[in-house]
Structure formats: structure tokens, C-alpha cells
Design a protein around this motif. Structure first.
Motif, PDB file in Angstrom:
ATOM      1  N   GLU A 107       0.859  -1.178   0.000  1.00  0.00           N
ATOM      2  CA  GLU A 107       0.000   0.000   0.000  1.00  0.00           C
ATOM      3  C   GLU A 107       0.900   1.234   0.000  1.00  0.00           C
ATOM      4  O   GLU A 107       1.644   1.473   0.946  1.00  0.00           O
ATOM      5  CB  GLU A 107      -0.887  -0.013   1.238  1.00  0.00           C
ATOM      6  N   TRP A 120       0.067   6.884  13.317  1.00  0.00           N
ATOM      7  CA  TRP A 120      -0.942   5.873  12.987  1.00  0.00           C
ATOM      8  C   TRP A 120      -1.323   5.052  14.206  1.00  0.00           C
ATOM      9  O   TRP A 120      -0.454   4.506  14.895  1.00  0.00           O
ATOM     10  CB  TRP A 120      -0.413   4.923  11.932  1.00  0.00           C
ATOM     11  N   GLU A 124      -6.779   0.737  14.804  1.00  0.00           N
ATOM     12  CA  GLU A 124      -7.864   1.344  14.023  1.00  0.00           C
ATOM     13  C   GLU A 124      -7.639   1.154  12.529  1.00  0.00           C
ATOM     14  O   GLU A 124      -8.575   0.899  11.782  1.00  0.00           O
ATOM     15  CB  GLU A 124      -7.981   2.841  14.346  1.00  0.00           C
ATOM     16  N   ARG A 125      -6.386   1.279  12.074  1.00  0.00           N
ATOM     17  CA  ARG A 125      -6.099   1.087  10.644  1.00  0.00           C
ATOM     18  C   ARG A 125      -6.401  -0.337  10.207  1.00  0.00           C
ATOM     19  O   ARG A 125      -6.827  -0.569   9.093  1.00  0.00           O
ATOM     20  CB  ARG A 125      -4.640   1.421  10.337  1.00  0.00           C
ATOM     21  N   SER A 126      -6.168  -1.303  11.098  1.00  0.00           N
ATOM     22  CA  SER A 126      -6.429  -2.695  10.728  1.00  0.00           C
ATOM     23  C   SER A 126      -7.920  -2.944  10.591  1.00  0.00           C
ATOM     24  O   SER A 126      -8.342  -3.783   9.795  1.00  0.00           O
ATOM     25  CB  SER A 126      -5.826  -3.644  11.754  1.00  0.00           C
ATOM     26  N   LYS A 127      -8.743  -2.208  11.331  1.00  0.00           N
ATOM     27  CA  LYS A 127     -10.200  -2.362  11.214  1.00  0.00           C
ATOM     28  C   LYS A 127     -10.709  -1.836   9.882  1.00  0.00           C
ATOM     29  O   LYS A 127     -11.662  -2.360   9.335  1.00  0.00           O
ATOM     30  CB  LYS A 127     -10.902  -1.621  12.357  1.00  0.00           C
ATOM     31  N   HIS A 128     -10.063  -0.779   9.387  1.00  0.00           N
ATOM     32  CA  HIS A 128     -10.513  -0.142   8.150  1.00  0.00           C
ATOM     33  C   HIS A 128      -9.684  -0.526   6.941  1.00  0.00           C
ATOM     34  O   HIS A 128      -9.879   0.010   5.862  1.00  0.00           O
ATOM     35  CB  HIS A 128     -10.494   1.378   8.304  1.00  0.00           C
ATOM     36  N   SER A 129      -8.754  -1.439   7.121  1.00  0.00           N
ATOM     37  CA  SER A 129      -7.884  -1.843   6.016  1.00  0.00           C
ATOM     38  C   SER A 129      -8.659  -2.681   5.023  1.00  0.00           C
ATOM     39  O   SER A 129      -9.378  -3.606   5.387  1.00  0.00           O
ATOM     40  CB  SER A 129      -6.689  -2.635   6.540  1.00  0.00           C
ATOM     41  N   ASN A 130      -8.508  -2.354   3.760  1.00  0.00           N
ATOM     42  CA  ASN A 130      -9.168  -3.114   2.709  1.00  0.00           C
ATOM     43  C   ASN A 130      -8.150  -3.836   1.833  1.00  0.00           C
ATOM     44  O   ASN A 130      -8.384  -4.060   0.667  1.00  0.00           O
ATOM     45  CB  ASN A 130     -10.053  -2.203   1.857  1.00  0.00           C
TER      46      ASN A 130
END
Length: 137
Positions: A107, A120, A124-130
């Protein structure tokens, strides 16, 4: 000969002008990155055992994590923060992770306007990671 440099330069320009287009249409077409590209970090909090090895091995002290003990007296990850603005993307933290919870990904669109956005919260980033599983590497 007078003007030899000018003629060489114009011949190169003419070859490039008439030759194939080497530019990419970036926003519409994503570039095909080499498989070993290291551009971003991804954390899988469910795998993390909060051992702190990644914090100790980081040369720039980019990682800050806190943990707490649960009812079984086991460490549980509470917060995991990274200052990506100072990160070298050297991969030492990913190599030392015993559960491979922290990995480097491809990414690459991480540009921001404000320095504060480079702090970061990895949970939270892992929850919204696509990111599909094939992109993590």
C-alpha cells in the motif's frame, strides 16, 4: 563541429517523441509494483501477543505499544501506535515478530498534508484496512 551537441539532443528528443509512450496514467491505472516493494505497515491485532520485541528492535523508536493482562494472566494488546513519519521501513520489526502480526505491505498511497496524520493507530487502521491477503508481503 559547431552545434554537434544541439543535433545530438534534438535527435534524442525526436526519438522519444516518435517512440512509444513510457508514461503511466497513474490515478486511473495503478502501477505494477515489484513483489518486494516495502511501502506501508499492516498490523493484525488478533495475532499480536504484545511481546514488545518490535519496540525494542526499532532503530528510530517509532513504535509505541501498551498491553494489559487479562483474567488468564495473559498479555493482551491495548494500543499500538506508529510514527510513520520517522519510520525507515527497514523491516526489522517485521522480522523479529514471532507471530508475524506486523507485516510490510505494498500500500503506497500514504501522502498526507499534516504531520499529525503520520501518527498511525495501527489497531484502528487494521479495522478499516481493505488490503486483500495477496497484497500483504
Amino acid at each position: 563541429m559547431f552545434g554537434e551537441g544541439l543535433l545530438k539532443g534534438m535527435s534524442i528528443t525526436l526519438k522519444r517523441f516518435l517512440g512509444p509512450n513510457l508514461a503511466e496514467a497513474y490515478p486511473e491505472v495503478k502501477p505494477n509494483l515489484p513483489p518486494r516493494t516495502r511501502s506501508s505497515m499492516v498490523l493484525e491485532p488478533s495475532k499480536c501477543i504484545a511481546c514488545g520485541l518490535c519496540v525494542n528492535v526499532c532503530p528510530n523508536q517509532v513504535i509505541n505499544l501498551t498491553s494489559e493482562k487479562d483474567e488468564n494472566n495473559k498479555k493482551v494488546l491495548k494500543t499500538y501506535e506508529m510514527n510513520i513519519g520517522r519510520c525507515l521501513l527497514c523491516g526489522l520489526c517485521t522480522e523479529v515478530c514471532p507471530t508475524k502480526a506486523l507485516v510490510l505491505s505494498q500500500e503506497f498511497e500514504n501522502a498526507v498534508y499534516h504531520r499529525e496524520a503520520l501518527l498511525w493507530d495501527m489497531i484502528e487502521r487494521s479495522k478499516h484496512s481493505n488490503l486483500p491477503s495477496g497484497k500483504v508481503g
